[in-house]
Design an enzyme around this catalytic site. Structure first.
Site, mmCIF file in Angstrom:
data_model
loop_
_atom_site.group_PDB
_atom_site.id
_atom_site.type_symbol
_atom_site.label_atom_id
_atom_site.label_comp_id
_atom_site.label_asym_id
_atom_site.label_seq_id
_atom_site.Cartn_x
_atom_site.Cartn_y
_atom_site.Cartn_z
ATOM 1 N N SER A 46 1.091 -1.113 0.028
ATOM 2 C CA SER A 46 0.070 -0.035 0.018
ATOM 3 C C SER A 46 0.887 1.203 -0.055
ATOM 4 O O SER A 46 2.010 1.244 0.666
ATOM 5 C CB SER A 46 -0.814 0.033 1.151
ATOM 6 N N TYR A 104 -1.261 -0.193 10.262
ATOM 7 C CA TYR A 104 -1.336 -0.653 9.194
ATOM 8 C C TYR A 104 -0.130 -0.252 8.146
ATOM 9 O O TYR A 104 0.151 -1.389 7.466
ATOM 10 C CB TYR A 104 -2.652 -0.091 8.725
HETATM 11 N N1 LIG Z 1 -8.440 -1.159 -1.299
HETATM 12 C C1 LIG Z 1 -7.694 -0.165 -1.056
HETATM 13 O O1 LIG Z 1 -7.679 0.892 -1.064
HETATM 14 C C2 LIG Z 1 -6.196 -0.790 -0.583
HETATM 15 C C3 LIG Z 1 -5.223 0.161 -0.856
HETATM 16 C C4 LIG Z 1 -3.802 -0.221 -0.618
HETATM 17 C C5 LIG Z 1 -3.512 -1.590 -0.528
HETATM 18 N N2 LIG Z 1 -4.649 -2.471 -0.396
HETATM 19 C C6 LIG Z 1 -4.387 -3.948 -0.027
HETATM 20 O O2 LIG Z 1 -4.921 -4.763 -1.033
HETATM 21 C C7 LIG Z 1 -5.223 -6.043 -0.773
HETATM 22 C C8 LIG Z 1 -6.588 -6.367 -0.968
HETATM 23 O O3 LIG Z 1 -7.351 -5.716 -0.432
HETATM 24 P P1 LIG Z 1 -8.844 -5.283 -1.276
HETATM 25 O O4 LIG Z 1 -8.837 -3.913 -1.042
HETATM 26 O O5 LIG Z 1 -9.168 -5.987 -2.326
HETATM 27 O O6 LIG Z 1 -9.798 -5.711 0.101
HETATM 28 P P2 LIG Z 1 -10.958 -6.974 0.254
HETATM 29 O O7 LIG Z 1 -11.940 -6.540 -0.892
HETATM 30 O O8 LIG Z 1 -11.519 -6.743 1.684
HETATM 31 O O9 LIG Z 1 -10.225 -8.218 -0.023
HETATM 32 C C9 LIG Z 1 -9.192 -8.616 0.942
HETATM 33 C C10 LIG Z 1 -9.080 -10.240 0.736
HETATM 34 O O10 LIG Z 1 -8.244 -10.777 1.509
HETATM 35 C C11 LIG Z 1 -9.068 -11.784 2.543
HETATM 36 N N3 LIG Z 1 -8.298 -11.985 3.661
HETATM 37 C C12 LIG Z 1 -8.198 -11.301 4.818
HETATM 38 N N4 LIG Z 1 -7.388 -11.741 5.705
HETATM 39 C C13 LIG Z 1 -7.491 -12.890 5.426
HETATM 40 C C14 LIG Z 1 -6.718 -14.057 6.103
HETATM 41 N N5 LIG Z 1 -6.568 -14.074 7.531
HETATM 42 N N6 LIG Z 1 -6.676 -15.423 5.421
HETATM 43 C C15 LIG Z 1 -7.025 -15.265 4.285
HETATM 44 N N7 LIG Z 1 -7.622 -14.547 3.486
HETATM 45 C C16 LIG Z 1 -7.818 -13.117 4.190
HETATM 46 C C17 LIG Z 1 -10.589 -11.385 2.339
HETATM 47 O O11 LIG Z 1 -11.104 -12.304 2.769
HETATM 48 P P3 LIG Z 1 -13.060 -11.873 3.465
HETATM 49 O O12 LIG Z 1 -13.820 -11.640 2.183
HETATM 50 O O13 LIG Z 1 -13.462 -13.160 4.019
HETATM 51 O O14 LIG Z 1 -12.567 -10.652 4.349
HETATM 52 C C18 LIG Z 1 -10.609 -10.856 0.968
HETATM 53 O O15 LIG Z 1 -10.701 -11.846 0.064
HETATM 54 C C19 LIG Z 1 -5.094 -5.921 0.852
HETATM 55 O O16 LIG Z 1 -3.714 -6.392 1.285
HETATM 56 C C20 LIG Z 1 -5.092 -4.511 1.224
HETATM 57 O O17 LIG Z 1 -4.228 -4.242 2.416
HETATM 58 C C21 LIG Z 1 -6.082 -2.021 -0.492
#
Ligand SMILES: NC(=O)c1ccc[n+]([C@@H]2O[C@H](COP(=O)([O-])OP(=O)(O)OC[C@H]3O[C@@H](n4cnc5c(N)ncnc54)[C@H](OP(=O)(O)O)[C@@H]3O)[C@@H](O)[C@H]2O)c1
Length: 252
Positions: free
Chosen positions: A135, A148
């Protein structure tokens, strides 16, 4: 020509958001795709929608990762691409950081990522590659993101060393730093609709391109890094953030 023909790819957190979009993109590029997530119901639904293999494993549980690796090895043999994407976002101000929140963020975002790689390494083909999802918070001082951001900064640091150490096996290791992306992650924080809207409006104003990114825009970068087109890229970090990290002192 499809970029990922004959490649086998594993995506953690593949049932939602960026992981889901990347699974779709990888599949469209010809890869065999396996998604991993922590909720069997969500994983099964997403796997069915995507037409890919789904496996349930919580990445903060090392024995669950072992089971996933064993299952994948039995069914698919070795893999070529590992997208380490599973993560959570828990905003908390300095002065109110509890051990529970600290452990949860670090166990999933950093320890989970490191041990996903440790456990999968024996079944990654030489010449394969790993993409870590970090991130831009790794480099910002955004309020409420001290832990975070630290969990992601640790991942970026880890990536550099892993790229060096895995180079003899020709395994490339890169990291992508998204800015704010429209995914379900923010709705999982426990913030109210009003708080989420306030956060959204504030962040949007700080982004030079004046909008959130879409998960598909991260998937494009990940698919490029996973492909042979990126064959000379390792240890790299890529911001996909609408210009947020430029840190313009004034917004045009
Ligand atoms: N969206 C943003 O603005 C943003 C910005 C920078 C970085 N990121 C990073 O991008 C990545 C993906 O996030 P996203 O935005 O796509 O969010 P998301 O839609 O919540 O996807 C996150 C995924 O990770 C899974 N997950 C969480 N904890 C887990 C665990 N302990 N074991 C296995 N799976 C797990 C979630 O499962 P569940 O569906 O069951 O919760 C979901 O499938 C993350 O690492 C996040 O920190 C996101």
């Amino acid at each position: 020509m499809s970029q990922l023909n004959n490649k086998t790819a594993v995506i953690t957190g593949g049932n939602s958001g960026i992981g889901y979009s990347t699974a779709k993109k990888f599949k469209a590029e010809g890869a065999n795709v396996i998604i991993i997530g922590r909720s069997s119901e969500k994983v099964n639904t997403a796997a069915k929608e995507l037409g890919v293999k789904g496996i349930t494993a919580d990445v903060s549980d090392l024995s669950a990762i072992d089971n996933a690796v064993n299952q994948i090895e039995k069914e698919f043999g070795k893999i070529d691409i590992l997208f380490v994407n599973a993560g959570i976002f828990s905003p908390i101000p300095v002065g109110q950081i509890s051990e529970k929140i600290f452990d949860n963020l670090m166990n999933i975002n950093f320890k989970g990522a490191v041990f996903t790689i440790e456990k999968f390494l024996p079944i990654i083909n030489d010449g394969g590659n790993i993409i870590n999802l970090s991130s831009i918070n790794a480099y910002t001082g955004m309020p409420n993101t001290a832990v975070y951001g630290a969990s992601k900064a640790a991942l970026n640091s880890y990536t550099r060393t892993a790229a060096t150490e895995l180079a003899p096996r020709k395994i490339r290791v890169n990291v992508v730093n998204p800015g704010p992306i429209a995914t379900p992650i923010f709705g999982k924080t426990g913030m109210s609709e009003e708080q989420l809207k306030g956060l959204g409006d504030m962040m949007q104003n700080r982004i030079p391109l004046k909008r959130y990114g879409q998960p598909e825009e991260i998937a494009e970068m990940v698919a490029f890094l996973a492909s042979d087109k990126a064959s000379f890229i390792t240890g790299g970090e890529y911001n996909v953030d609408g210009g947020t990290n430029i840190n313009p002192l004034l917004i045009a």
